[in-house]
Enzyme design. Structure first.
Site, mmCIF file in Angstrom:
data_model
loop_
_atom_site.group_PDB
_atom_site.id
_atom_site.type_symbol
_atom_site.label_atom_id
_atom_site.label_comp_id
_atom_site.label_asym_id
_atom_site.label_seq_id
_atom_site.Cartn_x
_atom_site.Cartn_y
_atom_site.Cartn_z
ATOM 1 N N HIS A 147 0.832 -1.213 0.000
ATOM 2 C CA HIS A 147 0.000 0.000 0.000
ATOM 3 C C HIS A 147 0.870 1.268 0.000
ATOM 4 O O HIS A 147 0.655 2.183 -0.806
ATOM 5 C CB HIS A 147 -0.913 -0.046 1.230
ATOM 6 N N GLU A 148 1.849 1.320 0.887
ATOM 7 C CA GLU A 148 2.694 2.518 0.977
ATOM 8 C C GLU A 148 3.536 2.698 -0.280
ATOM 9 O O GLU A 148 3.706 3.822 -0.752
ATOM 10 C CB GLU A 148 3.583 2.463 2.224
HETATM 11 N N1 ARG Z 1 -3.511 3.490 6.726
HETATM 12 C C1 ARG Z 1 -2.294 3.379 6.003
HETATM 13 C C2 ARG Z 1 -2.174 4.500 4.947
HETATM 14 O O1 ARG Z 1 -3.058 5.270 4.723
HETATM 15 C C3 ARG Z 1 -2.034 2.004 5.446
HETATM 16 C C4 ARG Z 1 -3.148 1.031 5.281
HETATM 17 C C5 ARG Z 1 -2.594 -0.360 4.988
HETATM 18 N N2 ARG Z 1 -3.589 -1.400 4.968
HETATM 19 C C6 ARG Z 1 -3.314 -2.703 5.138
HETATM 20 N N3 ARG Z 1 -4.242 -3.600 5.018
HETATM 21 N N4 ARG Z 1 -2.121 -3.117 5.427
HETATM 22 O O2 ARG Z 1 -1.171 4.695 4.281
HETATM 23 ZN ZN ZN Z 2 -2.476 5.167 2.299
#
Ligand code: ARG
Ligand code: ZN
Ligand code: CA
Length: 233
Positions: A147-148
């Site tokens: 995601h990042e």
């Molecule tokens: N909340 C974080 C962001 O906005 C990452 C979300 C990651 N989700 C996961 N299922 N690992 O960057």
């Molecule tokens: Zn994010």
């Protein structure tokens, strides 16, 4: 296809695993997940260097827009910017986010267009226990880095802008009113066609629920990487 060099910064509060000093094997497993998830988009990551630093302040307090973050990136990363790293290289920092202010935070990243204004800030900061086999329940299959890295290649959240407007600037991710959580069946928060893209890496679902980037997202990342990072997929 293209290959991106990866510089991995292990920030720990002490030399134990619980203190963030993750073994090389965990990093290798995480990179395997990352490469599996990005292979359909034509992107591969190769580990160039692992840099280990013990620093209690950074490990615990390195939230978004903090002095801890500026200090950490300047001290650990300046050598990379000057000597080897650069706009096309991916810097990843694993930390603890243990301060009560940051509990629940999995990670945050810069975008390709941010590089020019603040090269030192470039990269992703993620929770060390989100790596495959880590201790963060529902978020320990390595999808946080997927995601990042998605932000680092120029992707927005699938819920960006809610139901109206340009949203995430990608045509084949149906708009979504808000972040999904868990792994809901049949979630449909906007009246426009298409169920919410809860299986997308750029939503907020559980790791086990995240399985894809769309062709539109692959096209956007290729465009963003070419424009801002000089990377040709
Ligand atoms: N909340 C974080 C962001 O906005 C990452 C979300 C990651 N989700 C996961 N299922 N690992 O960057
Ligand atoms: Zn994010
Ligand atoms: Ca969209």
């Amino acid at each position: 296809t293209a290959t991106v060099n990866l510089y991995w910064h292990v920030i720990s509060q002490d030399t134990t695993l619980e203190g963030g000093n993750i073994p090389d094997s965990m990093i290798a497993d995480q990179i395997a997940v990352l490469n599996q998830d990005y292979a359909p988009s034509g992107l591969q990551f190769v580990l160039k260097e692992t840099i280990r630093t013990t620093n209690w302040y950074w490990f615990n307090e390195v939230g978004p827009n903090t002095d801890a973050q500026t200090q950490m990136k300047q001290q650990v990363c300046s050598c990379l910017v000057e000597l080897e790293g650069g706009v096309a290289d991916f810097n990843v920092y694993t930390v603890g986010f243990t301060d009560s202010e940051y509990i629940g935070l999995l990670g945050y990243s810069t975008f390709p267009a941010d590089y020019a204004g603040n090269p030192m800030d470039d990269g992703s900061v993620i929770l060390f226990s989100s790596l495959p086999g880590g201790s963060t329940a529902n978020f320990n299959e390595g999808k946080t880095l997927t995601h990042e890295a998605g932000h680092w290649v120029g992707l927005y959240h699938t819920f960006q802008g809610g139901c109206t407007g340009v949203g995430d600037m990608v045509d084949d991710t149906p708009p979504e009113a808000s972040p999904a959580s868990g792994c809901p069946t049949g979630r449909d928060t906007c009246t426009s066609p298409g169920l919410d893209p809860i299986n997308n890496y750029m939503d907020y679902s559980d790791d086990s629920c995240m399985t894809q980037f769309t062709p539109g997202q692959s096209a956007r990342m290729a465009d963003q990487l070419r424009t801002y990072r000089g990377i040709d997929i």
